[in-house]
Design a protein around this motif. Structure first.
Motif, PDB file in Angstrom:
ATOM      1  N   ILE A 122     184.224  20.104  29.943  1.00 14.26           N
ATOM      2  CA  ILE A 122     183.012  20.354  29.138  1.00 14.26           C
ATOM      3  C   ILE A 122     182.749  21.831  28.817  1.00 14.26           C
ATOM      4  N   VAL A 123     183.510  22.747  29.431  1.00 12.36           N
ATOM      5  CA  VAL A 123     183.197  24.164  29.186  1.00 12.36           C
ATOM      6  C   VAL A 123     184.079  24.780  28.099  1.00 12.36           C
ATOM      7  N   ASP A 124     183.534  25.835  27.462  1.00 12.02           N
ATOM      8  CA  ASP A 124     184.314  26.607  26.499  1.00 12.02           C
ATOM      9  C   ASP A 124     185.095  27.698  27.224  1.00 12.02           C
ATOM     10  N   ARG A 125     184.494  28.198  28.312  1.00  5.01           N
ATOM     11  CA  ARG A 125     185.039  29.371  28.983  1.00  5.01           C
ATOM     12  C   ARG A 125     184.667  29.321  30.454  1.00  5.01           C
ATOM     13  N   LEU A 126     185.454  30.009  31.284  1.00 14.43           N
ATOM     14  CA  LEU A 126     185.161  30.046  32.723  1.00 14.43           C
ATOM     15  C   LEU A 126     185.124  31.482  33.213  1.00 14.43           C
ATOM     16  N   ILE A 127     184.263  31.704  34.214  1.00 15.93           N
ATOM     17  CA  ILE A 127     184.203  32.983  34.915  1.00 15.93           C
ATOM     18  C   ILE A 127     184.511  32.654  36.365  1.00 15.93           C
ATOM     19  N   VAL A 128     185.437  33.415  36.979  1.00 18.82           N
ATOM     20  CA  VAL A 128     185.826  33.107  38.358  1.00 18.82           C
ATOM     21  C   VAL A 128     185.377  34.219  39.298  1.00 18.82           C
ATOM     22  N   LEU A 129     184.638  33.846  40.331  1.00 19.85           N
ATOM     23  CA  LEU A 129     184.200  34.801  41.354  1.00 19.85           C
ATOM     24  C   LEU A 129     185.013  34.579  42.616  1.00 19.85           C
ATOM     25  N   ASN A 130     185.318  35.671  43.313  1.00 19.30           N
ATOM     26  CA  ASN A 130     185.932  35.566  44.635  1.00 19.30           C
ATOM     27  C   ASN A 130     185.423  36.734  45.459  1.00 19.30           C
ATOM     28  N   PHE A 131     184.918  36.480  46.638  1.00 22.49           N
ATOM     29  CA  PHE A 131     184.315  37.521  47.475  1.00 22.49           C
ATOM     30  C   PHE A 131     183.366  38.403  46.670  1.00 22.49           C
ATOM     31  N   GLY A 132     182.535  37.764  45.832  1.00 23.07           N
ATOM     32  CA  GLY A 132     181.491  38.480  45.112  1.00 23.07           C
ATOM     33  C   GLY A 132     181.929  39.166  43.828  1.00 23.07           C
ATOM     34  N   GLU A 133     183.240  39.183  43.554  1.00 24.99           N
ATOM     35  CA  GLU A 133     183.710  39.899  42.362  1.00 24.99           C
ATOM     36  C   GLU A 133     184.279  38.956  41.315  1.00 24.99           C
ATOM     37  N   VAL A 134     184.147  39.342  40.041  1.00 30.42           N
ATOM     38  CA  VAL A 134     184.771  38.566  38.963  1.00 30.42           C
ATOM     39  C   VAL A 134     186.274  38.862  39.005  1.00 30.42           C
ATOM     40  N   ILE A 135     187.084  37.816  39.243  1.00 32.19           N
ATOM     41  CA  ILE A 135     188.535  38.056  39.270  1.00 32.19           C
ATOM     42  C   ILE A 135     189.218  37.562  37.998  1.00 32.19           C
ATOM     43  N   ALA A 136     188.532  36.740  37.205  1.00 29.22           N
ATOM     44  CA  ALA A 136     189.126  36.284  35.944  1.00 29.22           C
ATOM     45  C   ALA A 136     188.051  35.703  35.044  1.00 29.22           C
ATOM     46  N   GLN A 137     188.283  35.800  33.722  1.00 30.30           N
ATOM     47  CA  GLN A 137     187.442  35.115  32.732  1.00 30.30           C
ATOM     48  C   GLN A 137     188.393  34.587  31.673  1.00 30.30           C
ATOM     49  N   GLY A 138     188.131  33.410  31.139  1.00 31.84           N
ATOM     50  CA  GLY A 138     189.003  32.888  30.081  1.00 31.84           C
ATOM     51  C   GLY A 138     188.769  31.424  29.813  1.00 31.84           C
ATOM     52  N   THR A 139     189.591  30.878  28.937  1.00 33.90           N
ATOM     53  CA  THR A 139     189.492  29.457  28.612  1.00 33.90           C
ATOM     54  C   THR A 139     189.982  28.645  29.813  1.00 33.90           C
ATOM     55  N   PRO A 140     189.633  27.354  29.887  1.00 36.27           N
ATOM     56  CA  PRO A 140     190.124  26.529  30.992  1.00 36.27           C
ATOM     57  C   PRO A 140     191.648  26.617  31.144  1.00 36.27           C
ATOM     58  N   GLU A 141     192.375  26.630  30.027  1.00 35.76           N
ATOM     59  CA  GLU A 141     193.846  26.698  30.082  1.00 35.76           C
ATOM     60  C   GLU A 141     194.299  28.017  30.704  1.00 35.76           C
ATOM     61  N   GLU A 142     193.668  29.123  30.282  1.00 33.65           N
ATOM     62  CA  GLU A 142     194.044  30.440  30.824  1.00 33.65           C
ATOM     63  C   GLU A 142     193.755  30.505  32.322  1.00 33.65           C
ATOM     64  N   ILE A 143     192.612  29.992  32.712  1.00 34.46           N
ATOM     65  CA  ILE A 143     192.208  30.069  34.126  1.00 34.46           C
ATOM     66  C   ILE A 143     193.112  29.197  35.002  1.00 34.46           C
ATOM     67  N   ALA A 144     193.488  28.039  34.485  1.00 33.70           N
ATOM     68  CA  ALA A 144     194.310  27.115  35.277  1.00 33.70           C
ATOM     69  C   ALA A 144     195.676  27.703  35.605  1.00 33.70           C
ATOM     70  N   ARG A 145     196.149  28.660  34.786  1.00 38.10           N
ATOM     71  CA  ARG A 145     197.463  29.248  35.097  1.00 38.10           C
ATOM     72  C   ARG A 145     197.360  30.717  35.532  1.00 38.10           C
ATOM     73  N   ASN A 146     196.145  31.172  35.841  1.00 33.35           N
ATOM     74  CA  ASN A 146     195.960  32.554  36.292  1.00 33.35           C
ATOM     75  C   ASN A 146     196.339  32.678  37.779  1.00 33.35           C
ATOM     76  N   LYS A 147     197.288  33.566  38.056  1.00 30.99           N
ATOM     77  CA  LYS A 147     197.838  33.685  39.415  1.00 30.99           C
ATOM     78  C   LYS A 147     196.785  34.057  40.453  1.00 30.99           C
ATOM     79  N   GLN A 148     195.920  35.015  40.095  1.00 34.05           N
ATOM     80  CA  GLN A 148     194.881  35.465  41.038  1.00 34.05           C
ATOM     81  C   GLN A 148     193.923  34.325  41.387  1.00 34.05           C
TER      82      GLN A 148
END
Ligand SMILES: Nc1ncnc2c1ncn2[C@@H]1O[C@H](COP(=O)(O)OP(=O)(O)OP(=O)(O)O)[C@@H](O)[C@H]1O
Ligand SMILES: [Mg+2]
Length: 256
Positions: free
Chosen positions: A217-243
């Motif tokens: 349902i989302v257009d874009r995702l923001i990923v937090l880890n230990f309080g920091e943004v480690i990635a932002q992107g489309t679901p496809e980009e995030i699903a293959r982001n190594k970090q």
């Protein structure tokens, strides 16, 4: 043009623990954005800072050209941002419809001269939208966990938000309930019944652990880890982001 909604360099600590660290991101008027990250990543803390429940140590929150950092929570609702909570806390003894009417009594709605004659109609509309209108006169204590989540959404949308923030809307729901809530989120975003104040439905920021459902349902995702943004992107980009995959190591990381 100034961004619709923007968080800039936001930091919040609890004693020595930096729960949210220098976080920046934007949400556009027409977007549904997911906010994800492992347990304890700082998602709820970040949202509580946006909603005026917690005061950030530093950083800015801007909404439609206004600096709304450190405004009080009722004032944030008044400006058009409404949130639902990870832990649902209804007025259990009050009828379900009264729980929603509390939301309708926000000055944001009453200012438009609606509340005297329209408050009950509006609350009923919101309950119909989430599919629990038949229980309107029952006390909130009769509702199952899944229906309480729907009540939360009804209460929030009754204030006609322009930005709706949902903290784990699928939390504790079974697959069928999850699908129902996901569908109503999409429908709400597209406008229609609850697009009366604005031509379109609200922009949305959704925290969720059920990634495969969220990604639908989302257009874009923001990923937090230990309080920091480690990635932002489309679901496809995030699903293959190594970090991101590393942050979720040993946990579920579902491809969209
Ligand atoms: N009121 C508080 N006082 C002290 N520490 C807190 C407080 N609220 C949260 N924390 C800590 O801040 C960090 C971030 O917590 P937060 O609840 O924001 O994470 P989250 O990403 O929402 O996690 P979850 O996915 O489990 O809901 C955690 O280490 C948590 O223990
Ligand atoms: Mg949380």
């Amino acid at each position: 043009m100034a961004p619709f909604f923007e968080v800039e360099n936001l930091t919040k600590s609890f004693g020595g623990l930096v729960a949210v660290k220098d976080v920046s991101f934007r949400v556009d008027r027409d977007e549904i954005v997911g906010l994800i990250g492992p347990n304890g990543a700082g998602k709820t803390t970040l949202v509580r800072c946006i909603l005026g429940i917690l005061k950030p140590d530093s950083g800015k929150v801007r909404f439609k050209d206004k600096d709304i950092t450190r405004r009080r929570s009722w004032d944030i609702v008044q400006s058009g941002i409404v949130g639902t909570f990870q832990v649902v806390k209804p007025f259990r003894r009050l009828p379900i419809i009264a729980n929603v009417m509390v939301g309708c009594l926000s000055p944001r709605v009453s200012k438009r001269g609606e509340w005297v004659k329209r408050v009950e109609v509006k609350a009923r509309d919101a309950l119909e939208f989430v599919g629990i209108a038949d229980l309107a006169l029952e006390p909130a204590s009769v509702l199952s966990h899944g229906d309480l989540k729907r009540l939360e959404v009804a209460r929030a949308i009754a204030t006609d938000p322009e930005l709706l923030i949902l903290d784990e809307p699928f939390g504790g729901l079974n697959p069928a309930e999850t699908e129902l809530v996901a569908k109503s989120i999409k429908r709400l975003h597209k406008g229609g019944r609850f697009g009366r104040l604005h031509s379109e439905g609200p922009a949305m920021l959704i925290i969720e652990h059920k990634l495969s459902e969220l990604m639908k349902i989302v257009d874009r995702l923001i990923v937090l880890n230990f309080g920091e943004v480690i990635a932002q992107g489309t679901p496809e980009e995030i699903a293959r982001n190594k970090q991101v995959i590393e942050a979720y190591t040993g946990k579920e990381m579902l491809v969209a």
